[in-house]
Design a protein around this motif. Structure first.
Motif, short mmCIF file in Angstrom:
data_model
loop_
_atom_site.label_atom_id
_atom_site.label_comp_id
_atom_site.label_asym_id
_atom_site.label_seq_id
_atom_site.Cartn_x
_atom_site.Cartn_y
_atom_site.Cartn_z
N HIS A 37 0.89 -1.03 0.05
CA HIS A 37 -0.03 -0.01 0.02
C HIS A 37 0.91 1.28 -0.09
CE1 HIS A 37 -3.73 -2.44 0.52
NE2 HIS A 37 -3.15 -2.84 1.69
N PHE A 38 2.02 1.17 -0.72
CA PHE A 38 3.02 2.55 -0.70
C PHE A 38 2.24 3.52 -1.20
CE2 PHE A 38 3.38 1.29 -5.08
CZ PHE A 38 3.89 2.41 -5.69
N SER A 39 1.40 3.57 -2.13
CA SER A 39 0.63 4.56 -2.79
C SER A 39 -0.27 5.33 -1.76
CB SER A 39 0.05 4.14 -4.01
OG SER A 39 -1.16 3.25 -3.81
N GLU A 40 -0.35 4.86 -0.66
CA GLU A 40 -1.49 5.36 0.48
C GLU A 40 -0.82 5.63 1.62
OE1 GLU A 40 -4.53 2.49 0.82
OE2 GLU A 40 -4.54 2.18 -1.45
N ASP A 41 0.64 5.24 1.76
CA ASP A 41 1.44 5.41 3.04
C ASP A 41 1.88 6.83 3.07
OD1 ASP A 41 3.35 5.42 4.91
OD2 ASP A 41 3.75 3.20 4.64
N PRO A 42 1.39 7.51 4.14
CA PRO A 42 2.06 8.74 4.44
C PRO A 42 3.55 8.97 4.66
CG PRO A 42 0.70 8.06 6.26
CD PRO A 42 0.77 6.80 5.53
N LEU A 43 4.20 7.85 4.78
CA LEU A 43 5.74 7.93 4.66
C LEU A 43 6.13 8.09 3.21
CD1 LEU A 43 6.66 5.10 7.10
CD2 LEU A 43 6.76 7.61 7.52
N PHE A 44 5.29 7.80 2.22
CA PHE A 44 5.78 7.95 0.75
C PHE A 44 4.86 8.80 0.15
CE2 PHE A 44 6.88 3.38 2.31
CZ PHE A 44 8.08 3.80 2.50
N ARG A 45 4.48 9.91 0.72
CA ARG A 45 3.65 10.87 0.05
C ARG A 45 3.98 11.18 -1.27
NH1 ARG A 45 -0.64 14.34 1.69
NH2 ARG A 45 -0.66 16.14 0.13
N TRP A 46 5.22 11.29 -1.76
CA TRP A 46 5.78 11.52 -2.80
C TRP A 46 5.12 10.72 -4.02
CZ3 TRP A 46 7.98 7.35 -4.93
CH2 TRP A 46 8.59 6.41 -4.12
N ALA A 47 5.05 9.37 -3.61
CA ALA A 47 4.30 8.60 -4.52
C ALA A 47 3.02 8.83 -4.76
CB ALA A 47 4.29 7.04 -4.17
N ARG A 48 2.20 9.06 -3.80
CA ARG A 48 0.72 9.41 -3.90
C ARG A 48 0.51 10.73 -4.57
NH1 ARG A 48 -1.65 9.58 1.44
NH2 ARG A 48 -0.86 11.66 1.49
N ASP A 49 1.47 11.57 -4.43
CA ASP A 49 1.25 12.79 -5.27
C ASP A 49 1.44 12.80 -6.57
OD1 ASP A 49 0.80 13.98 -2.69
OD2 ASP A 49 3.00 15.22 -2.49
N ILE A 50 2.44 11.74 -7.13
CA ILE A 50 2.85 11.62 -8.47
C ILE A 50 1.54 10.70 -9.15
CG2 ILE A 50 4.43 10.65 -10.10
CD1 ILE A 50 6.64 11.13 -8.30
N LEU A 51 1.04 9.80 -8.50
CA LEU A 51 0.19 8.73 -9.04
C LEU A 51 -1.22 9.71 -9.09
CD1 LEU A 51 1.02 5.44 -7.12
CD2 LEU A 51 1.25 5.97 -9.41
N ASP A 52 -1.52 10.64 -8.19
CA ASP A 52 -2.86 11.29 -8.41
C ASP A 52 -2.90 12.45 -8.83
OD1 ASP A 52 -3.74 9.25 -6.71
OD2 ASP A 52 -3.82 10.13 -4.73
N ASP A 53 -1.67 13.11 -9.45
CA ASP A 53 -1.37 14.21 -10.11
C ASP A 53 -2.07 14.23 -11.33
OD1 ASP A 53 -0.77 16.66 -11.21
OD2 ASP A 53 1.19 16.45 -10.57
N SER A 54 -3.30 14.80 -11.60
CA SER A 54 -4.17 15.04 -12.83
C SER A 54 -3.39 15.84 -13.84
CB SER A 54 -5.39 15.51 -12.73
OG SER A 54 -5.54 16.64 -12.08
N GLN A 55 -2.46 16.74 -13.50
CA GLN A 55 -1.62 17.74 -14.43
C GLN A 55 -0.80 16.90 -15.20
OE1 GLN A 55 -2.56 20.90 -14.67
NE2 GLN A 55 -4.23 20.08 -13.36
N ILE A 56 -0.09 15.52 -14.79
CA ILE A 56 0.77 14.99 -15.30
C ILE A 56 0.05 14.30 -16.95
CG2 ILE A 56 2.38 13.03 -15.46
CD1 ILE A 56 2.61 13.32 -12.53
#
Length: 85
Positions: A37-56
């Protein structure tokens, strides 16, 4: 266990708009290294930010950013442990 990881990785990656072979490999490797669940883990916020970024605008750019950020995270980890990559 590996089959389940690969299947779950593919499903999760596709939910984030990643379906290329390279993208699936990177995403699944991150699941293995950082946790399923790395994409939801607060320790790896960078991953969530990238994966959820609709501007990419496209998948290759998203995968490139995810890879670069993960390498940065890994470098920081190894340096903190006293073992540079």
């Amino acid at each position: 266990g590996i089959r389940a990881l690969l299947q779950r990785g593919a499903e999760s990656a596709k939910a984030h708009g990643i379906g290329s072979h390279r993208g699936l490999m990177i995403y699944t490797a991150l699941m293995f290294l950082l946790g399923s669940h790395f994409s939801e883990d607060p320790l790896f916020r960078w991953a969530r930010d990238i994966l959820d970024d609709s501007q990419i605008p496209d998948e290759p750019q998203k995968v490139d950013r995810l890879y670069a950020a993960s390498m940065n995270c890994l470098e920081q980890w190894t340096e903190a442990m006293g073992s540079p990559l």
